[in-house]
Design a protein around this motif. Structure first.
Motif, PDB file in Angstrom:
ATOM      1  N   MET A   1      -9.642 -11.489  -8.937  1.00  0.00           N
ATOM      2  CA  MET A   1      -8.459 -10.635  -9.808  1.00  0.00           C
ATOM      3  C   MET A   1      -7.814  -9.858  -8.751  1.00  0.00           C
ATOM      4  SD  MET A   1      -8.801  -8.721 -13.237  1.00  0.00           S
ATOM      5  CE  MET A   1      -8.008  -7.232 -13.543  1.00  0.00           C
ATOM      6  N   VAL A   2      -6.489  -9.694  -8.881  1.00  0.00           N
ATOM      7  CA  VAL A   2      -5.527  -8.903  -7.916  1.00  0.00           C
ATOM      8  C   VAL A   2      -5.314  -7.644  -8.308  1.00  0.00           C
ATOM      9  CG1 VAL A   2      -3.610  -8.794  -6.521  1.00  0.00           C
ATOM     10  CG2 VAL A   2      -4.589 -11.080  -6.793  1.00  0.00           C
ATOM     11  N   GLU A   3      -5.478  -6.706  -7.915  1.00  0.00           N
ATOM     12  CA  GLU A   3      -5.178  -5.364  -8.284  1.00  0.00           C
ATOM     13  C   GLU A   3      -3.923  -5.112  -8.051  1.00  0.00           C
ATOM     14  OE1 GLU A   3      -7.989  -2.295  -7.495  1.00  0.00           O
ATOM     15  OE2 GLU A   3      -9.598  -3.693  -7.598  1.00  0.00           O
ATOM     16  N   TYR A   4      -3.320  -3.905  -8.321  1.00  0.00           N
ATOM     17  CA  TYR A   4      -2.123  -3.428  -8.257  1.00  0.00           C
ATOM     18  C   TYR A   4      -1.808  -3.359  -6.737  1.00  0.00           C
ATOM     19  CZ  TYR A   4       1.775  -0.087  -8.048  1.00  0.00           C
ATOM     20  OH  TYR A   4       3.043   0.584  -7.796  1.00  0.00           O
ATOM     21  N   SER A   5      -0.275  -3.906  -6.502  1.00  0.00           N
ATOM     22  CA  SER A   5       0.009  -4.231  -5.088  1.00  0.00           C
ATOM     23  C   SER A   5       1.132  -3.073  -4.847  1.00  0.00           C
ATOM     24  CB  SER A   5       0.307  -5.641  -4.878  1.00  0.00           C
ATOM     25  OG  SER A   5       0.937  -5.519  -3.573  1.00  0.00           O
ATOM     26  N   HIS A   6       1.140  -2.294  -3.861  1.00  0.00           N
ATOM     27  CA  HIS A   6       2.196  -1.319  -3.368  1.00  0.00           C
ATOM     28  C   HIS A   6       3.512  -2.178  -2.849  1.00  0.00           C
ATOM     29  CE1 HIS A   6       0.118   2.342  -4.359  1.00  0.00           C
ATOM     30  NE2 HIS A   6      -1.078   1.805  -4.017  1.00  0.00           N
ATOM     31  N   THR A   7       3.094  -3.613  -2.574  1.00  0.00           N
ATOM     32  CA  THR A   7       4.194  -4.142  -1.605  1.00  0.00           C
ATOM     33  C   THR A   7       4.455  -5.535  -2.377  1.00  0.00           C
ATOM     34  OG1 THR A   7       2.478  -5.173  -0.306  1.00  0.00           O
ATOM     35  CG2 THR A   7       3.276  -3.119   0.361  1.00  0.00           C
ATOM     36  N   LYS A   8       4.600  -5.503  -3.702  1.00  0.00           N
ATOM     37  CA  LYS A   8       4.777  -6.683  -4.581  1.00  0.00           C
ATOM     38  C   LYS A   8       6.048  -7.333  -4.003  1.00  0.00           C
ATOM     39  CE  LYS A   8       4.696  -8.568  -8.986  1.00  0.00           C
ATOM     40  NZ  LYS A   8       4.703  -8.266 -10.377  1.00  0.00           N
ATOM     41  N   LYS A   9       7.074  -6.569  -4.045  1.00  0.00           N
ATOM     42  CA  LYS A   9       8.307  -7.206  -3.683  1.00  0.00           C
ATOM     43  C   LYS A   9       8.685  -7.226  -2.175  1.00  0.00           C
ATOM     44  CE  LYS A   9      10.641  -5.488  -7.731  1.00  0.00           C
ATOM     45  NZ  LYS A   9      11.846  -4.687  -8.135  1.00  0.00           N
ATOM     46  N   VAL A  10       8.365  -6.288  -1.415  1.00  0.00           N
ATOM     47  CA  VAL A  10       8.712  -6.163   0.232  1.00  0.00           C
ATOM     48  C   VAL A  10       7.633  -6.833   0.862  1.00  0.00           C
ATOM     49  CG1 VAL A  10      10.025  -4.205  -0.031  1.00  0.00           C
ATOM     50  CG2 VAL A  10       7.381  -3.895   0.210  1.00  0.00           C
ATOM     51  N   GLY A  11       6.506  -7.305   0.446  1.00  0.00           N
ATOM     52  CA  GLY A  11       5.337  -7.994   1.133  1.00  0.00           C
ATOM     53  C   GLY A  11       5.001  -7.027   2.608  1.00  0.00           C
ATOM     54  N   SER A  12       4.930  -7.830   3.522  1.00  0.00           N
ATOM     55  CA  SER A  12       4.087  -7.208   4.756  1.00  0.00           C
ATOM     56  C   SER A  12       5.354  -6.177   5.382  1.00  0.00           C
ATOM     57  CB  SER A  12       3.828  -8.506   5.805  1.00  0.00           C
ATOM     58  OG  SER A  12       5.521  -8.800   6.280  1.00  0.00           O
ATOM     59  N   ALA A  13       6.537  -6.155   5.009  1.00  0.00           N
ATOM     60  CA  ALA A  13       7.404  -4.881   5.561  1.00  0.00           C
ATOM     61  C   ALA A  13       7.103  -3.693   4.799  1.00  0.00           C
ATOM     62  CB  ALA A  13       8.867  -5.483   5.396  1.00  0.00           C
ATOM     63  N   GLY A  14       6.209  -3.739   3.648  1.00  0.00           N
ATOM     64  CA  GLY A  14       5.748  -2.386   2.971  1.00  0.00           C
ATOM     65  C   GLY A  14       5.375  -1.459   4.006  1.00  0.00           C
ATOM     66  N   ARG A  15       4.834  -1.801   5.018  1.00  0.00           N
ATOM     67  CA  ARG A  15       4.214  -0.966   5.869  1.00  0.00           C
ATOM     68  C   ARG A  15       5.305   0.078   6.365  1.00  0.00           C
ATOM     69  NH1 ARG A  15       4.128  -5.780   8.639  1.00  0.00           N
ATOM     70  NH2 ARG A  15       5.147  -5.460  10.970  1.00  0.00           N
ATOM     71  N   PHE A  16       6.422  -0.193   6.336  1.00  0.00           N
ATOM     72  CA  PHE A  16       7.669   0.672   6.956  1.00  0.00           C
ATOM     73  C   PHE A  16       8.001   1.651   6.095  1.00  0.00           C
ATOM     74  CE2 PHE A  16       7.951  -3.275   9.500  1.00  0.00           C
ATOM     75  CZ  PHE A  16       7.238  -2.599  10.873  1.00  0.00           C
ATOM     76  N   GLY A  17       7.834   1.445   4.701  1.00  0.00           N
ATOM     77  CA  GLY A  17       8.016   2.309   3.760  1.00  0.00           C
ATOM     78  C   GLY A  17       9.950   2.346   3.674  1.00  0.00           C
ATOM     79  N   PRO A  18      10.382   3.449   3.495  1.00  0.00           N
ATOM     80  CA  PRO A  18      11.804   3.627   3.475  1.00  0.00           C
ATOM     81  C   PRO A  18      12.578   3.673   4.711  1.00  0.00           C
ATOM     82  CG  PRO A  18      11.051   5.710   2.989  1.00  0.00           C
ATOM     83  CD  PRO A  18       9.790   4.587   3.217  1.00  0.00           C
ATOM     84  N   ARG A  19      12.007   3.353   5.866  1.00  0.00           N
ATOM     85  CA  ARG A  19      12.542   3.339   7.250  1.00  0.00           C
ATOM     86  C   ARG A  19      13.163   2.204   7.550  1.00  0.00           C
ATOM     87  NH1 ARG A  19       7.311   5.355   7.715  1.00  0.00           N
ATOM     88  NH2 ARG A  19       6.582   3.643   8.901  1.00  0.00           N
ATOM     89  N   TYR A  20      14.187   2.168   8.285  1.00  0.00           N
ATOM     90  CA  TYR A  20      14.600   1.132   9.098  1.00  0.00           C
ATOM     91  C   TYR A  20      16.000   0.178   8.309  1.00  0.00           C
ATOM     92  CZ  TYR A  20      10.817   2.312  12.055  1.00  0.00           C
ATOM     93  OH  TYR A  20       9.934   2.733  12.696  1.00  0.00           O
ATOM     94  N   GLY A  21      15.875   0.542   6.732  1.00  0.00           N
ATOM     95  CA  GLY A  21      16.877  -0.070   6.203  1.00  0.00           C
ATOM     96  C   GLY A  21      16.481  -1.286   5.382  1.00  0.00           C
ATOM     97  N   ARG A  22      16.825  -1.846   4.426  1.00  0.00           N
ATOM     98  CA  ARG A  22      16.373  -2.781   3.472  1.00  0.00           C
ATOM     99  C   ARG A  22      16.586  -3.999   4.022  1.00  0.00           C
ATOM    100  NH1 ARG A  22      18.869  -6.074  -0.199  1.00  0.00           N
ATOM    101  NH2 ARG A  22      17.423  -6.854  -1.630  1.00  0.00           N
TER     102      ARG A  22
END
Length: 96
Positions: A1-22
């Motif tokens: 069972m997959v728990e809550y994901s902080h990067t559901k939409k952004v995938g692997s780029a979620g590690r950059f947070g709000p930096r560098y532009g969408r």
């Protein structure tokens, strides 16, 4: 069972947070998805071809080692060249 994901939409780029532009993060995510995907091996036909390094692809089933594109095993220009070669061979076969 997959728990809550902080990067559901952004995938692997979620590690950059709000930096560098969408747009840059979306572009990076697409490239990383392409390079981490398992592709179909042209030798054995199984979807076991994985990227070993820049432009180096290795099949984990038959241990075939191939040179290809940096992010995909076959580049767009490589496909075009293959089509052109097939077309020339077919036209020569029709003439004979």
């Amino acid at each position: 069972m997959v728990e809550y994901s902080h990067t559901k939409k952004v995938g692997s780029a979620g590690r950059f947070g709000p930096r560098y532009g969408r747009k840059l993060r979306v572009r990076l995510r697409n490239v990383e998805m392409k390079q981490k995907k398992a592709y179909k091996c042209p030798v054995c036909g199984f979807p076991k071809l994985k990227r070993a390094g820049t432009s180096i692809w290795v099949c984990s089933k038959c241990n075939a080692k191939l040179a290809g594109g940096a992010y995909t095993p076959e580049t767009g220009s490589g496909k075009a060249v293959t089509k052109a070669i097939r077309r020339v061979i077919d036209s020569k076969n029709r003439q004979i």
